[in-house]
Design an enzyme around this catalytic site. Structure first.
Site, PDB file in Angstrom:
ATOM      1  N   ASP A  40       0.816  -1.221   0.000  1.00 33.76           N
ATOM      2  CA  ASP A  40       0.000   0.000   0.000  1.00 33.76           C
ATOM      3  C   ASP A  40       0.847   1.266   0.000  1.00 33.76           C
ATOM      4  O   ASP A  40       2.010   1.277   0.399  1.00 33.76           O
ATOM      5  CB  ASP A  40      -0.942   0.008   1.198  1.00 33.76           C
ATOM      6  CG  ASP A  40      -0.236  -0.157   2.532  1.00 33.76           C
ATOM      7  OD1 ASP A  40       0.744  -0.923   2.600  1.00 33.76           O
ATOM      8  OD2 ASP A  40      -0.652   0.478   3.513  1.00 33.76           O
ATOM      9  N   GLU A  43      -0.223  -1.982   5.288  1.00 36.82           N
ATOM     10  CA  GLU A  43       0.832  -1.854   6.314  1.00 36.82           C
ATOM     11  C   GLU A  43       0.779  -0.493   6.980  1.00 36.82           C
ATOM     12  O   GLU A  43       1.110  -0.366   8.160  1.00 36.82           O
ATOM     13  CB  GLU A  43       2.218  -2.084   5.691  1.00 36.82           C
ATOM     14  CG  GLU A  43       3.350  -2.200   6.686  1.00 36.82           C
ATOM     15  CD  GLU A  43       3.900  -0.857   7.173  1.00 36.82           C
ATOM     16  OE1 GLU A  43       4.353  -0.782   8.336  1.00 36.82           O
ATOM     17  OE2 GLU A  43       3.872   0.117   6.388  1.00 36.82           O
ATOM     18  N   GLU A  44       0.334   0.523   6.235  1.00 35.53           N
ATOM     19  CA  GLU A  44       0.358   1.889   6.726  1.00 35.53           C
ATOM     20  C   GLU A  44      -0.845   2.189   7.629  1.00 35.53           C
ATOM     21  O   GLU A  44      -1.725   2.978   7.308  1.00 35.53           O
ATOM     22  CB  GLU A  44       0.406   2.877   5.555  1.00 35.53           C
ATOM     23  CG  GLU A  44       1.640   2.769   4.675  1.00 35.53           C
ATOM     24  CD  GLU A  44       2.915   3.235   5.369  1.00 35.53           C
ATOM     25  OE1 GLU A  44       2.842   3.708   6.520  1.00 35.53           O
ATOM     26  OE2 GLU A  44       3.995   3.129   4.756  1.00 35.53           O
ATOM     27  N   ARG A  80      19.401  -6.026  13.510  1.00 35.83           N
ATOM     28  CA  ARG A  80      19.786  -6.273  14.893  1.00 35.83           C
ATOM     29  C   ARG A  80      18.903  -7.382  15.451  1.00 35.83           C
ATOM     30  O   ARG A  80      17.782  -7.601  14.979  1.00 35.83           O
ATOM     31  CB  ARG A  80      19.631  -5.024  15.755  1.00 35.83           C
ATOM     32  CG  ARG A  80      18.203  -4.561  15.951  1.00 35.83           C
ATOM     33  CD  ARG A  80      18.088  -3.330  16.847  1.00 35.83           C
ATOM     34  NE  ARG A  80      18.373  -3.639  18.234  1.00 35.83           N
ATOM     35  CZ  ARG A  80      19.414  -3.162  18.913  1.00 35.83           C
ATOM     36  NH1 ARG A  80      20.292  -2.360  18.318  1.00 35.83           N
ATOM     37  NH2 ARG A  80      19.595  -3.470  20.170  1.00 35.83           N
ATOM     38  N   HIS A 115       8.014   8.746   4.032  1.00 35.99           N
ATOM     39  CA  HIS A 115       6.793   9.525   4.269  1.00 35.99           C
ATOM     40  C   HIS A 115       6.983  11.007   3.928  1.00 35.99           C
ATOM     41  O   HIS A 115       6.241  11.857   4.398  1.00 35.99           O
ATOM     42  CB  HIS A 115       6.292   9.368   5.708  1.00 35.99           C
ATOM     43  CG  HIS A 115       5.831   7.985   6.038  1.00 35.99           C
ATOM     44  ND1 HIS A 115       4.777   7.736   6.895  1.00 35.99           N
ATOM     45  CD2 HIS A 115       6.260   6.766   5.627  1.00 35.99           C
ATOM     46  CE1 HIS A 115       4.592   6.418   6.991  1.00 35.99           C
ATOM     47  NE2 HIS A 115       5.486   5.816   6.228  1.00 35.99           N
TER      48      HIS A 115
END
Length: 387
Positions: A80, A137-138, A177, A359
């Site tokens: 998306d 996802e957003e 990580r 963004h």
């Protein structure tokens, strides 16, 4: 070993896919054209099984290896875009007013599609690869929707991996990580209820603005005085709305913001303290406060063994010096965390170079990263599944 020769050959074609997707962004679960494009490409590659509508509009493609049965690993891309007016000026800029791929999900799809084409051609592994293309996802929790729709069980996924581009990390580099790599991004709102009146007679009112100001100031103590300084928390007030005129003290004031944490116990404590502070300060001043805390996705936690595998594979693609195995965590959120709660796996950052930030209306995915991403996905599938 450097990037795969086939990945380099696919870069130009994958860039065309990426730019087509960039021109035609869609939001949240309304990614019907994007999902259709992905499904059509997977079909053209000869992917064995293509299932649409997982988690409403998600797509999953399955490729079986030529070395017999075995385990299944999932490779995930988001699909998306964002509700942002694009300012890149690129030839392939968004054709949809108010929508743009400002987070690189177009590039993520292009890299996974490139890997799908390569893997379907070679099938140099045992078991299967599940190619996961996720909507929303957003802020829409599309990963959770796919999980709740039986993603892991239906496709018998044993491990799951994700990748996200990151501006500021050099092109041709990876960073990862163990443990928490991205934060739990929660939000809160506080409605302070006082008693309004004339601004010339404040003694006859219960001023929600001054009370709200005390609450805002005290919220900063959650990070500075209520949390172990070694354990990260961000509390940001992003809205303070009250009043309608210079000479009226209003009845109510609204405070809202976000909390970012990398530890569930810190998350619990922050939620409790926000409610205690808001209610306590309001009561001490004769007012009332209603605090609402909304949790979004959990902390994105990389599993130790799978992170070691990801580090080894990334080094195989770009060399030891170009892989940061202990990058600082990001306080942004990522709903891939829902998938990592269901199956072991790891989430890695791939360098987007010196670009505008995510963004940002001037952001654009760096097509030169595609060959690195394709190589990582292919090597991950082959090495985790074996021949």
């Amino acid at each position: 070993m450097p990037i795969l020769n086939r990945a380099a050959e696919l870069q130009a074609e994958a860039s065309e896919w990426r730019r087509h997707l960039h021109e035609n962004p869609e939001l949240l679960y309304d990614v019907h054209d994007t999902a259709a494009f992905v499904a059509e490409k997977l079909k053209s590659f000869g992917v064995d099984e293509i299932v649409t509508g997982i988690g409403r509009t998600g797509v999953v493609g399955v490729i079986h290896g030529r070395h017999g049965q075995g385990r299944t690993i999932g490779l995930r891309s988001d699909m998306d875009a964002l509700p942002i007016v694009e300012e890149t000026g690129r030839e392939w800029a968004s054709k949809v007013d108010g929508k743009m791929h400002a987070c690189g999900h177009d590039g993520h799809m292009a890299m996974l599609l490139g890997a799908a084409k390569h893997l379907a051609e070679t099938r140099n592994f045992s078991g299967s690869v599940a190619l996961i293309f996720q909507p929303a996802e957003e802020g829409g929790a599309g990963a959770l929707a796919m999980v709740e729709d039986g993603l892991m069980e239906r496709f018998k996924i044993d491990e799951v991996y994700g990748m996200h581009n990151m501006p500021g990390i050099p092109l041709g580099a990876f960073a990862i990580r163990k443990g928490g790599i991205m934060a739990a991004p929660d939000k809160f709102s506080i409605l302070v209820k006082g008693r309004g009146g004339h601004a010339a007679q404040p003694h006859r009112t219960i001023d929600p603005i001054s009370i709200g100001a005390q609450i805002v100031t005290n919220l900063q103590m959650i990070a500075s005085r209520n949390t172990d300084p070694i354990r990260s928390v961000v509390v940001s007030v992003t809205r303070f709305q009250a009043g309608s005129s210079h000479n009226i003290i209003p009845n109510e004031a609204l405070i809202a913001g976000t909390v970012r944490t990398l530890d569930e116990s810190v998350r619990d404590a922050a939620e409790a303290r926000i409610k205690q502070m808001a209610e306590g300060i309001a009561q001490a001043n004769g007012a009332e406060a209603e605090a609402v805390y909304e949790r979004y996705c959990p902390v994105t936690v990389n599993h130790a063994d799978e992170t070691d595998h990801a580090i080894r594979i990334a080094r195989d693609v770009v060399g030891d010096k170009n892989v940061d195995p202990d990058v600082d965590p990001s306080m942004a959120g990522e709903d891939f965390s829902y998938m990592l709660k269901e199956r072991p796996g790891a989430f890695i950052f791939i360098g987007n170079g010196d670009s505008a930030g995510l963004h940002n209306p001037s952001y654009d995915f760096n097509d030169d990263a595609i060959a690195y991403g394709v190589s990582y996905w292919v090597k991950l599938a082959e090495q985790r599944l074996g021949g």
